[in-house]
Scaffold this active site. Structure first.
Site, PDB file in Angstrom:
ATOM      1  N   SER A 122     -78.159  56.851  31.861  1.00 32.98           N
ATOM      2  CA  SER A 122     -76.995  57.615  32.327  1.00 32.98           C
ATOM      3  C   SER A 122     -77.281  59.099  32.355  1.00 32.98           C
ATOM      4  O   SER A 122     -76.736  59.826  33.168  1.00 32.98           O
ATOM      5  CB  SER A 122     -75.815  57.467  31.366  1.00 32.98           C
ATOM      6  N   HIS A 143     -78.813  53.598  38.547  1.00 35.60           N
ATOM      7  CA  HIS A 143     -77.729  53.894  37.605  1.00 35.60           C
ATOM      8  C   HIS A 143     -76.446  53.194  38.048  1.00 35.60           C
ATOM      9  O   HIS A 143     -75.804  53.602  39.016  1.00 35.60           O
ATOM     10  CB  HIS A 143     -77.517  55.408  37.493  1.00 35.60           C
ATOM     11  N   GLU A 155     -76.209  54.652  41.806  1.00 34.30           N
ATOM     12  CA  GLU A 155     -77.024  55.837  42.107  1.00 34.30           C
ATOM     13  C   GLU A 155     -78.500  55.428  42.074  1.00 34.30           C
ATOM     14  O   GLU A 155     -78.992  54.938  41.048  1.00 34.30           O
ATOM     15  CB  GLU A 155     -76.766  56.945  41.079  1.00 34.30           C
ATOM     16  N   ASN A 193     -72.082  61.630  36.669  1.00 31.85           N
ATOM     17  CA  ASN A 193     -71.940  62.131  35.297  1.00 31.85           C
ATOM     18  C   ASN A 193     -71.985  63.650  35.212  1.00 31.85           C
ATOM     19  O   ASN A 193     -71.419  64.239  34.290  1.00 31.85           O
ATOM     20  CB  ASN A 193     -72.996  61.504  34.381  1.00 31.85           C
TER      21      ASN A 193
HETATM   22  N1  CAA Z   1     -67.868  42.311  33.767  1.00 28.38           N
HETATM   23  C1  CAA Z   1     -67.635  41.409  34.735  1.00 28.38           C
HETATM   24  N2  CAA Z   1     -66.416  41.124  35.198  1.00 28.38           N
HETATM   25  C2  CAA Z   1     -65.380  41.768  34.633  1.00 28.38           C
HETATM   26  C3  CAA Z   1     -65.556  42.719  33.631  1.00 28.38           C
HETATM   27  C4  CAA Z   1     -66.864  42.989  33.215  1.00 28.38           C
HETATM   28  N3  CAA Z   1     -67.133  43.873  32.250  1.00 28.38           N
HETATM   29  N4  CAA Z   1     -64.367  43.185  33.265  1.00 28.38           N
HETATM   30  C5  CAA Z   1     -63.457  42.544  34.021  1.00 28.38           C
HETATM   31  N5  CAA Z   1     -64.071  41.685  34.852  1.00 28.38           N
HETATM   32  C6  CAA Z   1     -63.481  40.804  35.831  1.00 28.38           C
HETATM   33  C7  CAA Z   1     -62.484  39.934  35.135  1.00 28.38           C
HETATM   34  O1  CAA Z   1     -62.746  38.585  35.427  1.00 28.38           O
HETATM   35  C8  CAA Z   1     -61.163  40.399  35.673  1.00 28.38           C
HETATM   36  O2  CAA Z   1     -60.292  39.420  36.060  1.00 28.38           O
HETATM   37  P1  CAA Z   1     -59.353  38.602  34.991  1.00 28.38           P
HETATM   38  O3  CAA Z   1     -58.649  39.644  34.166  1.00 28.38           O
HETATM   39  O4  CAA Z   1     -58.446  37.857  35.903  1.00 28.38           O
HETATM   40  O5  CAA Z   1     -60.285  37.762  34.232  1.00 28.38           O
HETATM   41  C9  CAA Z   1     -61.516  41.116  36.959  1.00 28.38           C
HETATM   42  O6  CAA Z   1     -62.838  41.600  36.791  1.00 28.38           O
HETATM   43  C10 CAA Z   1     -60.615  42.256  37.241  1.00 28.38           C
HETATM   44  O7  CAA Z   1     -60.469  42.972  36.030  1.00 28.38           O
HETATM   45  P2  CAA Z   1     -59.271  43.913  35.788  1.00 28.38           P
HETATM   46  O8  CAA Z   1     -57.972  43.251  36.049  1.00 28.38           O
HETATM   47  O9  CAA Z   1     -59.471  44.577  34.471  1.00 28.38           O
HETATM   48  O10 CAA Z   1     -59.517  44.900  36.998  1.00 28.38           O
HETATM   49  P3  CAA Z   1     -58.744  46.165  37.390  1.00 28.38           P
HETATM   50  O11 CAA Z   1     -58.249  45.988  38.750  1.00 28.38           O
HETATM   51  O12 CAA Z   1     -57.778  46.550  36.334  1.00 28.38           O
HETATM   52  O13 CAA Z   1     -59.932  47.221  37.429  1.00 28.38           O
HETATM   53  C11 CAA Z   1     -61.597  48.621  36.565  1.00 28.38           C
HETATM   54  C12 CAA Z   1     -60.717  47.424  36.296  1.00 28.38           C
HETATM   55  C13 CAA Z   1     -62.523  48.346  37.747  1.00 28.38           C
HETATM   56  C14 CAA Z   1     -62.433  48.813  35.304  1.00 28.38           C
HETATM   57  C15 CAA Z   1     -60.710  49.842  36.906  1.00 28.38           C
HETATM   58  O14 CAA Z   1     -59.795  50.050  35.866  1.00 28.38           O
HETATM   59  C16 CAA Z   1     -61.519  51.076  37.105  1.00 28.38           C
HETATM   60  O15 CAA Z   1     -62.037  51.357  38.164  1.00 28.38           O
HETATM   61  N6  CAA Z   1     -61.622  51.875  36.032  1.00 28.38           N
HETATM   62  C17 CAA Z   1     -62.494  53.058  36.048  1.00 28.38           C
HETATM   63  C18 CAA Z   1     -63.850  52.656  35.521  1.00 28.38           C
HETATM   64  C19 CAA Z   1     -64.816  53.784  35.612  1.00 28.38           C
HETATM   65  O16 CAA Z   1     -64.518  54.923  35.940  1.00 28.38           O
HETATM   66  N7  CAA Z   1     -66.080  53.441  35.311  1.00 28.38           N
HETATM   67  C20 CAA Z   1     -67.135  54.412  35.305  1.00 28.38           C
HETATM   68  C21 CAA Z   1     -67.406  54.780  33.886  1.00 28.38           C
HETATM   69  S1  CAA Z   1     -68.580  56.049  33.796  1.00 28.38           S
HETATM   70  C22 CAA Z   1     -70.036  55.245  33.774  1.00 28.38           C
HETATM   71  O17 CAA Z   1     -70.159  54.048  33.708  1.00 28.38           O
HETATM   72  C23 CAA Z   1     -71.203  56.151  33.855  1.00 28.38           C
HETATM   73  C24 CAA Z   1     -72.017  56.232  32.669  1.00 28.38           C
HETATM   74  O18 CAA Z   1     -73.211  56.464  32.817  1.00 28.38           O
HETATM   75  C25 CAA Z   1     -71.487  56.175  31.294  1.00 28.38           C
END
Ligand code: CAA
Length: 286
Positions: A122, A143, A155, A193
């Site tokens: 990251s 990434h 990325e 990031n």
């Molecule tokens: N892996 C695989 N599948 C998953 C999962 C996971 N970790 N988490 C959830 N799912 C599946 C599940 O099966 C879920 O369905 P059910 O609840 O019916 O089982 C389905 O995906 C949909 O899940 P949600 O209902 O939780 O989905 P949502 O519509 O609420 O969206 C989200 C969830 C995509 C996380 C959304 O809230 C979002 O976009 N959040 C922002 C996340 C973000 O910004 N991420 C970037 C972080 S920064 C980073 O990662 C960079 C770094 O280097 C640190």
């Protein structure tokens, strides 16, 4: 010389990110070898993948036999030597430069000369990681974002000595995984990031400045700024240790005060409040 076509992918480190990447790989039809240090960690990752694929079957997003086929493409191992035939190895271990250097050096002695080595780091430098190997042209950044199966962006990071072939092969794999890849250079924090880390740190400082609760701050940013989830929920999801590490790594490179992790979150990390993975961060998780 880079392999003509990626058929077999290795994933090293099967935590939240590695398991998500392995899920994407098998869903895209790649033979996948997942490696973690114990059988137990490997089985936990497989169970997690099986669970999320079952949810897709339940919601009629995936056929039952496609789930079985995907799970059948996943082999688990604790032995790095089992990655010898992989055309692409994606590293998703702990964000620790010496550990990554040791791994890349060992991997280079195992895989074929034409295989590609990718890191999911990251906030570390892909170029510094590539310095561990004799042929850095084969090293790129891939990434993924958390949760990897759900977040569309990937990325593709070109390090100083990455070959065009390695960059394009990684891009093609990302497309086949259903991602929206972008190509970028190996600058601190890459694209997202570089923007997101200081932004989240600003949010966390506002907790104290405006004397609001995590719930109120999350409501503010979801209801007032259209974020899909609030900053406290997001940092809990990413992992408080991961966020602190990324902040420190970017601060070390860029020296911008906004990059530095706020003391409050460093204290949480030191107390073992790591977010979802430890059961408690800004919120509690059962
Ligand atoms: N892996 C695989 N599948 C998953 C999962 C996971 N970790 N988490 C959830 N799912 C599946 C599940 O099966 C879920 O369905 P059910 O609840 O019916 O089982 C389905 O995906 C949909 O899940 P949600 O209902 O939780 O989905 P949502 O519509 O609420 O969206 C989200 C969830 C995509 C996380 C959304 O809230 C979002 O976009 N959040 C922002 C996340 C973000 O910004 N991420 C970037 C972080 S920064 C980073 O990662 C960079 C770094 O280097 C640190």
């Amino acid at each position: 010389m880079t392999v003509a076509e990626i058929r077999r992918i290795g994933v090293v480190g099967l935590g939240a990110m590695g398991a998500g990447i392995a899920q994407l790989a098998v869903e895209a039809g790649y033979e996948t070898v997942g490696r973690d240090v114990t059988d137990e960690l490997g089985h936990e990752a497989r169970d997690r993948i099986a669970h999320f694929l079952q949810r897709k079957v339940d919601k009629e997003q995936l056929a039952g036999d496609a789930r079985e086929h995907a799970l059948g493409l996943l082999a688990l191992t604790t032995d790095l030597a089992d990655l010898a035939d992989c055309d692409l190895v994606i590293e998703a271990i702990v964000e620790d430069l010496p550990a990554k250097l040791a791994l890349f050096s060992e991997l280079e002695g195992i895989v074929r000369a034409d295989s590609i080595l990718a890191t999911n780091t990251s906030a570390l430098s892909v170029t510094e990681i590539a310095a561990a190997v004799q042929s850095p042209a084969r090293v790129v950044g891939m990434h993924f974002f958390n949760p990897a199966p759900l977040m569309p962006l990937l990325e593709i990071v070109r390090a100083e000595l990455s070959s065009d072939e390695a960059v394009e092969a990684a891009y093609t794999v990302g497309e086949r995984m259903g991602k929206r890849p972008i190509r970028c250079h190996d600058t601190p924090g890459f694209v997202v990031n570089r923007v997101l880390i200081p932004l989240l740190n600003d949010c966390l400082r506002v907790l104290d400045e405006a004397r609001v609760s995590p719930e109120a701050l999350d409501t503010a940013m979801t209801a007032g700024a259209g974020w899909p989830m609030g900053p406290c929920a997001l940092v809990d999801l990413v992992g408080i240790d991961v966020h602190v590490h990324a902040s420190e790594a970017l601060y070390e490179k860029l020296r911008e005060p906004r990059m530095a992790p706020p003391p409050r979150i460093v204290a949480m990390k030191n107390a073992g409040l790591l977010g979802r993975k430890s059961g408690r961060g800004f919120y509690r998780y059962d």
